[in-house]
Design an enzyme around this catalytic site. Structure first.
Site, short mmCIF file in Angstrom:
data_model
loop_
_atom_site.label_atom_id
_atom_site.label_comp_id
_atom_site.label_asym_id
_atom_site.label_seq_id
_atom_site.Cartn_x
_atom_site.Cartn_y
_atom_site.Cartn_z
N ALA A 43 -16.26 -25.39 -1.62
CA ALA A 43 -17.37 -24.94 -0.77
C ALA A 43 -18.08 -23.79 -1.48
O ALA A 43 -18.64 -22.90 -0.84
CB ALA A 43 -16.87 -24.51 0.60
N ASP B 274 -18.57 -29.31 -0.17
CA ASP B 274 -19.79 -28.94 0.56
C ASP B 274 -20.95 -28.75 -0.41
O ASP B 274 -22.07 -28.50 0.01
CB ASP B 274 -19.52 -27.64 1.33
N PRO C 132 -17.51 -17.36 -8.09
CA PRO C 132 -18.93 -17.53 -8.36
C PRO C 132 -19.14 -18.45 -9.56
O PRO C 132 -18.24 -18.58 -10.40
CB PRO C 132 -19.41 -16.10 -8.67
N ASP D 214 -6.54 -15.07 -9.48
CA ASP D 214 -7.76 -14.28 -9.66
C ASP D 214 -7.46 -13.28 -10.77
O ASP D 214 -6.39 -12.66 -10.77
CB ASP D 214 -8.11 -13.53 -8.35
N ARG E 232 -19.75 -23.75 -5.48
CA ARG E 232 -20.89 -24.29 -6.21
C ARG E 232 -20.45 -25.59 -6.89
O ARG E 232 -19.37 -25.66 -7.49
CB ARG E 232 -21.38 -23.30 -7.29
N GLU F 61 -27.63 -30.47 -6.79
CA GLU F 61 -27.97 -30.76 -5.38
C GLU F 61 -29.38 -30.25 -5.03
O GLU F 61 -29.94 -30.63 -4.01
CB GLU F 61 -26.96 -30.08 -4.45
N HIS G 177 -23.98 -28.72 1.92
CA HIS G 177 -24.04 -27.28 1.64
C HIS G 177 -24.34 -26.52 2.94
O HIS G 177 -25.39 -25.86 3.07
CB HIS G 177 -25.09 -26.96 0.57
N ILE H 169 -14.33 -14.40 0.48
CA ILE H 169 -14.18 -15.72 1.11
C ILE H 169 -12.76 -16.26 0.86
O ILE H 169 -12.11 -16.75 1.78
CB ILE H 169 -15.26 -16.70 0.60
#
Ligand code: COI
Length: 326
Positions: free
Chosen positions: A230, A256, A204, A173, A232, A261, A293, A154
């Site tokens: 967008a 998002d 993640p 990363d 978690r 939630e 979400h 993503i």
């Protein structure tokens, strides 16, 4: 083979029918979550598929195994709702979905644009015939430095789209990708935090990444930074985000996802008393955009999520290599 799919939405039904036929299996569906009650209904089922609301605790894993279920698929990319270590130790094989990243990536860039162009207050005004411009001066995405945290599928898709806007792109990363190196500059996390006008999260949720955006990391950011999430909700410390908005260290937040939630998002709660004070407070700011979400929610993705949810179970059951096994 017989499988049971939980958390099924109506828009998944056509795809479920299509792939049940293609794989020649029997599929039972339920709109409910898989939980301590619904797990008791399982009878003669070889595999079970869920979305992100079913919390797969050790108790649920044990109950699945007791019901003779050895295979579980989540039709999501994220799998933080599954106690994977316990599942593995109990011999429950688990796979996730690898739906294409473009839907989430496009939504992420839309969130950036909504924040930069102050579209939330603009939309409020438009709805009451207020066509004034004061306070709505925007910024152009192409002039921004965007920091992308996490360059998996993503994150890479976001970087590709951003390339078309002409932004400067920084990436962080622990496992850099050669493809990304051609489109963005890998830097340390602190450099990314301190140099980006927009920061977007594509990692993640793990114990290491929980509250990655906290008071300390926010204090290292540029004043007026835009934070986009967008991925978690729990990647951000909401108290710290809220303070950042109140002190104007943060210029805008577009998310998002939201911590806790579950039980709120993907349902109509219009007549309910919602017990998430942090969400209710943050929601009122003109420079905070919250969506339900839904970044994943496209026709291509929903079909692909169903396909992965079914094909992963069939592959594991029939002893073939399942490319999404976790
Ligand atoms: C995911 O695929 O990880 C999502 O966030 C989708 C959602 C249905 C839980």
């Amino acid at each position: 083979m017989k499988i049971k799919m939980y958390e099924v939405r109506n828009d998944e039904l056509d795809s479920i029918k299509k792939y049940a036929q293609a794989y020649n299996i029997e599929v039972e569906t339920s709109q409910n979550n898989l939980d301590s009650h619904t797990v008791q209904e399982l009878n003669g089922v070889d595999g079970v598929s869920i979305l992100g609301r079913s919390n797969i605790t050790p108790e649920i894993v044990d109950a699945l195994k007791q019901a003779g279920v050895h295979f579980l698929s989540t039709r999501t990319v994220g799998f933080n709702h599954i106690d994977l270590n316990y599942a593995k130790s109990a011999g429950l094989r688990v796979c996730n979905a690898n739906y294409p990243p473009n839907g989430v990536a496009e939504f992420t860039v839309m969130l950036m644009l909504l924040a930069l162009r102050k579209y939330k207050p603009a939309m409020w005004r438009q709805g009451v015939n207020d066509y004034s411009l004061n306070g709505l001066l925007g910024k152009e995405l192409g002039t921004m430095t965007v920091g992308v945290i996490g360059t998996g599928k993503i994150g890479q898709a976001v970087i590709k789209i951003l390339g078309g806007f002409g932004c400067k792109i920084l990436a962080y990363d622990p496992y850099p990708s050669d493809t990304v190196k051609a489109m963005a500059e890998y830097v340390s996390l602190d450099t990314l935090l301190g140099s980006s006008d927009i920061i977007t999260l594509h990692v993640p949720l793990t114990e290491e990444s929980r509250a990655l955006i906290n008071a300390d990391s926010i204090s290292k950011m540029k004043k007026g930074v835009v934070i986009v999430n967008a991925s978690r909700g729990e990647l951000t410390d909401i108290e710290a985000l809220t303070s950042g908005i109140e002190t104007e260290q943060i210029g805008a937040v577009a998310m998002d996802v939201f911590a806790n939630e579950n039980g709120i998002y993907h349902q109509s709660r219009i007549n309910d008393i919602i017990k998430n004070r942090q969400m209710a407070y943050l929601r009122q700011f003109p420079n905070v955009v919250l969506t339900q979400h839904m970044a994943f929610y496209t026709d291509i993705n929903t079909d692909s999520m169903v396909r992965c949810g079914i094909s992963g179970l069939v592959d594991m059951y029939e002893g073939r290599n399942c490319e999404c096994e976790l």
